[in-house]
Design a protein around this motif. Sequence first.
Motif, PDB file in Angstrom:
ATOM      1  N   PRO A 100       0.811  -1.228   0.000  1.00 50.53           N
ATOM      2  CA  PRO A 100       0.000   0.000   0.000  1.00 50.53           C
ATOM      3  C   PRO A 100       0.844   1.278   0.000  1.00 50.53           C
ATOM      4  CG  PRO A 100      -0.046  -1.026   2.163  1.00 50.53           C
ATOM      5  CD  PRO A 100       0.649  -1.996   1.233  1.00 50.53           C
ATOM      6  N   TYR A 101       2.021   1.249   0.590  1.00 53.57           N
ATOM      7  CA  TYR A 101       2.862   2.444   0.598  1.00 53.57           C
ATOM      8  C   TYR A 101       3.387   2.760  -0.802  1.00 53.57           C
ATOM      9  CZ  TYR A 101       2.682   2.103   5.656  1.00 53.57           C
ATOM     10  OH  TYR A 101       2.250   2.044   6.943  1.00 53.57           O
ATOM     11  N   TYR A 102       3.666   1.704  -1.566  1.00 47.94           N
ATOM     12  CA  TYR A 102       4.103   1.936  -2.950  1.00 47.94           C
ATOM     13  C   TYR A 102       2.933   2.482  -3.770  1.00 47.94           C
ATOM     14  CZ  TYR A 102       6.306   1.552  -7.451  1.00 47.94           C
ATOM     15  OH  TYR A 102       6.831   1.867  -8.677  1.00 47.94           O
ATOM     16  N   ASP A 103       1.741   1.906  -3.568  1.00 47.36           N
ATOM     17  CA  ASP A 103       0.547   2.422  -4.252  1.00 47.36           C
ATOM     18  C   ASP A 103       0.373   3.911  -3.965  1.00 47.36           C
ATOM     19  OD1 ASP A 103      -0.101  -0.048  -5.272  1.00 47.36           O
ATOM     20  OD2 ASP A 103      -1.957  -0.284  -4.134  1.00 47.36           O
ATOM     21  N   ALA A 104       0.493   4.287  -2.695  1.00 48.66           N
ATOM     22  CA  ALA A 104       0.316   5.688  -2.304  1.00 48.66           C
ATOM     23  C   ALA A 104       1.362   6.575  -2.980  1.00 48.66           C
ATOM     24  CB  ALA A 104       0.394   5.821  -0.788  1.00 48.66           C
ATOM     25  N   ALA A 105       2.609   6.102  -3.028  1.00 46.77           N
ATOM     26  CA  ALA A 105       3.679   6.872  -3.676  1.00 46.77           C
ATOM     27  C   ALA A 105       3.383   7.034  -5.162  1.00 46.77           C
ATOM     28  CB  ALA A 105       5.023   6.189  -3.463  1.00 46.77           C
ATOM     29  N   TYR A 106       2.898   5.965  -5.798  1.00 47.63           N
ATOM     30  CA  TYR A 106       2.578   6.018  -7.221  1.00 47.63           C
ATOM     31  C   TYR A 106       1.452   7.021  -7.496  1.00 47.63           C
ATOM     32  CZ  TYR A 106       0.486   4.720 -11.683  1.00 47.63           C
ATOM     33  OH  TYR A 106      -0.059   4.764 -12.936  1.00 47.63           O
ATOM     34  N   TYR A 107       0.390   6.959  -6.691  1.00 50.95           N
ATOM     35  CA  TYR A 107      -0.740   7.855  -6.924  1.00 50.95           C
ATOM     36  C   TYR A 107      -0.398   9.307  -6.608  1.00 50.95           C
ATOM     37  CZ  TYR A 107      -3.551   3.973  -8.345  1.00 50.95           C
ATOM     38  OH  TYR A 107      -4.021   2.884  -9.045  1.00 50.95           O
ATOM     39  N   LYS A 108       0.619   9.519  -5.819  1.00 47.14           N
ATOM     40  CA  LYS A 108       1.110  10.875  -5.584  1.00 47.14           C
ATOM     41  C   LYS A 108       1.865  11.390  -6.826  1.00 47.14           C
ATOM     42  CE  LYS A 108       3.420  13.560  -2.027  1.00 47.14           C
ATOM     43  NZ  LYS A 108       4.151  13.537  -0.762  1.00 47.14           N
ATOM     44  N   VAL A 109       2.523  10.474  -7.552  1.00 45.62           N
ATOM     45  CA  VAL A 109       3.312  10.823  -8.744  1.00 45.62           C
ATOM     46  C   VAL A 109       2.446  10.901 -10.003  1.00 45.62           C
ATOM     47  CG1 VAL A 109       5.103   9.903 -10.297  1.00 45.62           C
ATOM     48  CG2 VAL A 109       5.483   9.917  -7.836  1.00 45.62           C
ATOM     49  N   LEU A 110       1.371  10.154 -10.039  1.00 46.82           N
ATOM     50  CA  LEU A 110       0.554  10.047 -11.249  1.00 46.82           C
ATOM     51  C   LEU A 110       0.136  11.396 -11.846  1.00 46.82           C
ATOM     52  CD1 LEU A 110      -0.615   8.072 -13.271  1.00 46.82           C
ATOM     53  CD2 LEU A 110      -2.644   7.871 -11.804  1.00 46.82           C
ATOM     54  N   PRO A 111      -0.306  12.375 -11.050  1.00 45.30           N
ATOM     55  CA  PRO A 111      -0.651  13.664 -11.670  1.00 45.30           C
ATOM     56  C   PRO A 111       0.536  14.333 -12.383  1.00 45.30           C
ATOM     57  CG  PRO A 111      -1.482  13.560  -9.418  1.00 45.30           C
ATOM     58  CD  PRO A 111      -0.619  12.355  -9.626  1.00 45.30           C
ATOM     59  N   PHE A 112       1.726  14.143 -11.850  1.00 51.05           N
ATOM     60  CA  PHE A 112       2.911  14.705 -12.503  1.00 51.05           C
ATOM     61  C   PHE A 112       3.187  13.996 -13.827  1.00 51.05           C
ATOM     62  CE2 PHE A 112       3.836  15.498  -7.903  1.00 51.05           C
ATOM     63  CZ  PHE A 112       3.691  16.878  -7.941  1.00 51.05           C
ATOM     64  N   ILE A 113       2.982  12.683 -13.857  1.00 53.88           N
ATOM     65  CA  ILE A 113       3.168  11.925 -15.102  1.00 53.88           C
ATOM     66  C   ILE A 113       2.190  12.433 -16.159  1.00 53.88           C
ATOM     67  CG2 ILE A 113       2.952   9.649 -16.192  1.00 53.88           C
ATOM     68  CD1 ILE A 113       3.856   8.434 -13.477  1.00 53.88           C
ATOM     69  N   VAL A 114       0.919  12.581 -15.755  1.00 49.79           N
ATOM     70  CA  VAL A 114      -0.107  13.061 -16.683  1.00 49.79           C
ATOM     71  C   VAL A 114       0.270  14.450 -17.200  1.00 49.79           C
ATOM     72  CG1 VAL A 114      -2.536  13.788 -16.870  1.00 49.79           C
ATOM     73  CG2 VAL A 114      -1.936  11.657 -15.680  1.00 49.79           C
ATOM     74  N   GLU A 115       0.693  15.335 -16.290  1.00 52.69           N
ATOM     75  CA  GLU A 115       1.075  16.687 -16.696  1.00 52.69           C
ATOM     76  C   GLU A 115       2.264  16.676 -17.649  1.00 52.69           C
ATOM     77  OE1 GLU A 115       2.587  20.890 -14.730  1.00 52.69           O
ATOM     78  OE2 GLU A 115       1.787  19.335 -13.425  1.00 52.69           O
ATOM     79  N   LEU A 116       3.269  15.854 -17.355  1.00 52.13           N
ATOM     80  CA  LEU A 116       4.446  15.774 -18.229  1.00 52.13           C
ATOM     81  C   LEU A 116       4.057  15.283 -19.615  1.00 52.13           C
ATOM     82  CD1 LEU A 116       6.991  14.317 -15.671  1.00 52.13           C
ATOM     83  CD2 LEU A 116       7.212  16.516 -16.851  1.00 52.13           C
ATOM     84  N   ARG A 117       3.151  14.342 -19.659  1.00 48.68           N
ATOM     85  CA  ARG A 117       2.733  13.806 -20.957  1.00 48.68           C
ATOM     86  C   ARG A 117       1.906  14.813 -21.746  1.00 48.68           C
ATOM     87  NH1 ARG A 117       1.938   7.350 -20.522  1.00 48.68           N
ATOM     88  NH2 ARG A 117       4.110   6.930 -20.016  1.00 48.68           N
ATOM     89  N   THR A 118       1.144  15.665 -21.060  1.00 46.30           N
ATOM     90  CA  THR A 118       0.394  16.697 -21.790  1.00 46.30           C
ATOM     91  C   THR A 118       1.324  17.791 -22.292  1.00 46.30           C
ATOM     92  OG1 THR A 118      -0.127  17.924 -19.776  1.00 46.30           O
ATOM     93  CG2 THR A 118      -1.764  16.321 -20.525  1.00 46.30           C
ATOM     94  N   LYS A 119       2.506  17.919 -21.659  1.00 39.97           N
ATOM     95  CA  LYS A 119       3.479  18.927 -22.081  1.00 39.97           C
ATOM     96  C   LYS A 119       4.444  18.408 -23.137  1.00 39.97           C
ATOM     97  CE  LYS A 119       3.518  21.712 -17.903  1.00 39.97           C
ATOM     98  NZ  LYS A 119       4.300  22.204 -16.772  1.00 39.97           N
ATOM     99  N   GLY A 120       4.218  17.184 -23.601  1.00 35.06           N
ATOM    100  CA  GLY A 120       5.041  16.715 -24.703  1.00 35.06           C
ATOM    101  C   GLY A 120       5.847  15.468 -24.454  1.00 35.06           C
ATOM    102  N   ALA A 121       5.817  14.927 -23.237  1.00 32.48           N
ATOM    103  CA  ALA A 121       6.533  13.673 -23.001  1.00 32.48           C
ATOM    104  C   ALA A 121       5.907  12.594 -23.889  1.00 32.48           C
ATOM    105  CB  ALA A 121       6.458  13.275 -21.530  1.00 32.48           C
ATOM    106  N   HIS A 122       6.682  11.613 -24.233  1.00 26.53           N
ATOM    107  CA  HIS A 122       6.208  10.552 -25.130  1.00 26.53           C
ATOM    108  C   HIS A 122       5.128   9.717 -24.444  1.00 26.53           C
ATOM    109  CE1 HIS A 122       9.459  11.577 -27.818  1.00 26.53           C
ATOM    110  NE2 HIS A 122      10.289  11.527 -26.790  1.00 26.53           N
TER     111      HIS A 122
END
Length: 181
Positions: A100-122
């Motif tokens: 569960p701690y890894y899940d929590a860390a991932y879901y904390k990062v997920l919005p940044f991944i989405v934002e990076l991908r909207t800014k042009g990340a592959h």
Amino acid sequence: MFISQQLKEKNIAEYLLYMWQVEDLIRANKCDIDSIKKNIVNLYPADEDKKKELAKRYEELIEMMRREGVTEVGHLQINKNVITLLTDLHLRLLRSPKFPYYDAAYYKVLPFIVELRTKGAHRDEPELETCFDALYGILMLKLQKKEISEETKKAQEAISNMLAMLSDYYNKDKAGELDFD
């Protein structure tokens, strides 16, 4: 033992970022071993035998980059394999109810991944590669002494924390110490 070997054993995420930096150092020296010897190997604080070993390692990497067509951009297959291994582990951790701690860390990062991908990340690259791209980009900004925004610092912290956890789990998985069921 060279830095890359030490990092590979202790922290696979730092190893990958280091290897990406090595790829860029090779490119900056135009894949020329004489230039690499002058600018990197000769400055390495080691005896002549270690320097020869390091030069040989750079020659091997240059040859691999030429064979794989990544002298201008891209990553060596050995580095892509690390992303694949980490992505596989990442997905197994997310599928298991035991982390569960890894899940929590991932879901904390997920919005940044989405934002990076909207800014042009592959969009077609693994999410973890997006994370590594972000950290590597921040590293390059720091080396250039450029200012880093507060939002970027938040993203860096979240991504770094998740990748540190993943690296620890990677070592435990290699040692046969993880139970996913």
